[in-house]
Design a protein around this motif. Sequence first.
Motif, mmCIF file in Angstrom:
data_model
loop_
_atom_site.group_PDB
_atom_site.id
_atom_site.type_symbol
_atom_site.label_atom_id
_atom_site.label_comp_id
_atom_site.label_asym_id
_atom_site.label_seq_id
_atom_site.Cartn_x
_atom_site.Cartn_y
_atom_site.Cartn_z
ATOM 1 N N ASP A 151 0.820 -1.216 0.000
ATOM 2 C CA ASP A 151 0.000 0.000 0.000
ATOM 3 C C ASP A 151 0.850 1.260 0.000
ATOM 4 N N LEU A 152 2.017 1.187 0.651
ATOM 5 C CA LEU A 152 2.923 2.347 0.671
ATOM 6 C C LEU A 152 3.303 2.749 -0.749
ATOM 7 N N PHE A 153 3.606 1.747 -1.561
ATOM 8 C CA PHE A 153 4.016 2.032 -2.938
ATOM 9 C C PHE A 153 2.821 2.331 -3.844
ATOM 10 N N LYS A 154 1.616 2.163 -3.296
ATOM 11 C CA LYS A 154 0.414 2.582 -4.024
ATOM 12 C C LYS A 154 -0.003 3.997 -3.645
ATOM 13 N N GLY A 155 0.753 4.613 -2.731
ATOM 14 C CA GLY A 155 0.465 5.984 -2.327
ATOM 15 C C GLY A 155 -0.584 6.113 -1.241
ATOM 16 N N LYS A 156 -0.932 5.009 -0.552
ATOM 17 C CA LYS A 156 -1.950 5.050 0.489
ATOM 18 C C LYS A 156 -1.378 5.490 1.834
ATOM 19 N N ASN A 157 -2.271 5.900 2.729
ATOM 20 C CA ASN A 157 -1.890 6.218 4.105
ATOM 21 C C ASN A 157 -1.906 4.919 4.907
ATOM 22 N N ILE A 158 -0.757 4.299 5.057
ATOM 23 C CA ILE A 158 -0.690 2.968 5.664
ATOM 24 C C ILE A 158 -0.955 2.990 7.168
ATOM 25 N N TYR A 159 -1.026 4.186 7.767
ATOM 26 C CA TYR A 159 -1.264 4.278 9.211
ATOM 27 C C TYR A 159 -2.743 4.436 9.575
ATOM 28 N N THR A 160 -3.577 4.598 8.574
ATOM 29 C CA THR A 160 -5.026 4.644 8.842
ATOM 30 C C THR A 160 -5.765 3.479 8.180
ATOM 31 N N GLU A 161 -5.074 2.769 7.276
ATOM 32 C CA GLU A 161 -5.687 1.599 6.647
ATOM 33 C C GLU A 161 -5.855 0.481 7.681
ATOM 34 N N PHE A 162 -6.884 -0.332 7.499
ATOM 35 C CA PHE A 162 -7.081 -1.513 8.343
ATOM 36 C C PHE A 162 -6.557 -2.744 7.610
ATOM 37 N N TYR A 163 -5.841 -3.588 8.360
ATOM 38 C CA TYR A 163 -5.295 -4.819 7.800
ATOM 39 C C TYR A 163 -5.772 -6.006 8.631
ATOM 40 N N ASN A 164 -5.919 -7.144 7.965
ATOM 41 C CA ASN A 164 -6.481 -8.324 8.652
ATOM 42 C C ASN A 164 -7.763 -7.942 9.379
ATOM 43 N N ILE A 165 -8.602 -7.204 8.712
ATOM 44 C CA ILE A 165 -9.936 -6.766 9.154
ATOM 45 C C ILE A 165 -9.886 -5.535 10.059
ATOM 46 N N SER A 166 -9.114 -5.596 11.171
ATOM 47 C CA SER A 166 -9.245 -4.511 12.153
ATOM 48 C C SER A 166 -7.934 -4.036 12.774
ATOM 49 N N PHE A 167 -6.800 -4.334 12.131
ATOM 50 C CA PHE A 167 -5.516 -3.983 12.722
ATOM 51 C C PHE A 167 -4.801 -2.908 11.908
ATOM 52 N N HIS A 168 -3.966 -2.135 12.616
ATOM 53 C CA HIS A 168 -3.193 -1.069 11.972
ATOM 54 C C HIS A 168 -1.716 -1.459 11.857
ATOM 55 N N TYR A 169 -1.032 -0.795 10.952
ATOM 56 C CA TYR A 169 0.417 -0.924 10.803
ATOM 57 C C TYR A 169 1.066 0.178 11.629
ATOM 58 N N TYR A 170 2.024 -0.184 12.513
ATOM 59 C CA TYR A 170 2.634 0.798 13.401
ATOM 60 C C TYR A 170 4.127 1.020 13.145
ATOM 61 N N TYR A 171 4.740 0.191 12.337
ATOM 62 C CA TYR A 171 6.179 0.310 12.147
ATOM 63 C C TYR A 171 6.506 1.452 11.179
ATOM 64 N N ASP A 172 7.802 1.679 10.970
ATOM 65 C CA ASP A 172 8.192 2.854 10.180
ATOM 66 C C ASP A 172 8.164 2.571 8.678
ATOM 67 N N LEU A 173 8.375 3.625 7.902
ATOM 68 C CA LEU A 173 8.363 3.525 6.446
ATOM 69 C C LEU A 173 9.564 2.736 5.939
ATOM 70 N N PHE A 174 10.691 2.868 6.630
ATOM 71 C CA PHE A 174 11.918 2.173 6.237
ATOM 72 C C PHE A 174 11.694 0.659 6.232
ATOM 73 N N PHE A 175 11.036 0.154 7.274
ATOM 74 C CA PHE A 175 10.775 -1.289 7.348
ATOM 75 C C PHE A 175 9.827 -1.725 6.234
ATOM 76 N N ALA A 176 8.827 -0.901 5.955
ATOM 77 C CA ALA A 176 7.880 -1.227 4.881
ATOM 78 C C ALA A 176 8.603 -1.329 3.536
ATOM 79 N N ILE A 177 9.596 -0.460 3.338
ATOM 80 C CA ILE A 177 10.391 -0.512 2.102
ATOM 81 C C ILE A 177 11.304 -1.728 2.112
#
Length: 416
Positions: free
Chosen positions: A38-64
């Motif tokens: 999602d990061l590379f799709k230009g989305k706000n990965i800190y407000t998106e829900f993943y696995n139904i109801s969970f958020h991503y909390y780690y940094d952008l570097f790890f996502a890359i």
Amino acid sequence: MHKINYKSLIFYLFLFIFTLIESKGGGDFKIFLDASKDLFKGKNIYTEFYNISFHYYYDLFFAILIYPLSFLPLYFAKFIWISFNIFLFYKTWQLLCRWVPIEFLSKKSFFIFKVVCWLFILRFLRDNLHLCQMTISILFLSLKGIELIQKRKIYLGSLLIAIGISIKILPIVLIPYLLYRSYFKESLLIVILILFLQFTPIIFMDLDHVLFLLNERWISLNPNNSIHILDTAERSFHSLTTLLSILLVENSGDFYALPIKRNIVNVSIDKLHFTIQIVRLILIAFTLFFLKFNFFKKQEDKFISLYELSYIFILVPLIFPHQQHYAFYFLFPSIVYLSFYWTHYFDKLGNNKKNFKFYFFITYIVILYFLTNCHLILGTFNEYYDHFKVLTYGVLLFIPILAFSTPKKLNLQKLN
């Protein structure tokens, strides 16, 4: 011809089968990979829900960093990740064994030392591998970074700690520790490297979007958010904030709470917040007991460094909100230290083992083990353990025994 080591062969076969089994399903690793895509799709990965109801909390570097794994089938990506973390666990174990003077243990005691360490850490190791969490990596980066800094390899050591802090804020407690131990240059370098890592995404996206995402991450991590004060959104949360919330607020917002009373008083959110901060400050201030008030003096003794860091890493999952069971893998340094301490102590007692101190601490250690491993020992009552935050009480009980077990008291003597 070389003899085949069947014990090692069986062990590695077991690890391989375990990894194959644990690689099934998505788990938290799917959150990481989906956020990375999602990061590379230009989305706000800190407000998106993943696995139904969970958020991503780690940094952008790890996502890359993990983005290449998103091109693999999830099963193979998880297999690689779990294998990598098993390797890092092994390297952490080797590192911690270098920090305790195992040459002072007899062969029998060294075996007991290993068994006790594995018994205590096994549950938290399994939790991290099963959920594909980052705690194993973060602890390794932190300890290896400290080891390299003490060996004067300041650039690589500082980089490892900076990566750990950048990915997950928890190891930030190492910066005041390094400053206290007179590693000023290294501390400054860590801060600079953290800032550098935060802005590495500008290679792939525009600066405004990076700044926006950094601010969004801060909003999600801000400890003053009400969600982090009443830290009870999930039954499995364990930390001081969660424990104090259920003890001091009658309706703490825990939707999964059992119909069993657990609060002792009922205070306002403002008073709860104040109490949490005071208790945090007390525990942080108690660090001075373990550091012996030796301001701005480097610590060259690895065993004493392990003692100091043991308490600091106990604090990490206690003082930070939103901590799950797997976060208590940070107990690993204290488990190794205390296992060595008491194994060597009882070894020195020899035939005089049957005294009050012996029985008291054997009982204490058994209680510690049950409180921190009850999910593993008797999982039928897991909802009750989580309801009353049994794990948090167990971790708090690590503090008095660690405070008592000072390196000076051990008076190391080599045994035959």
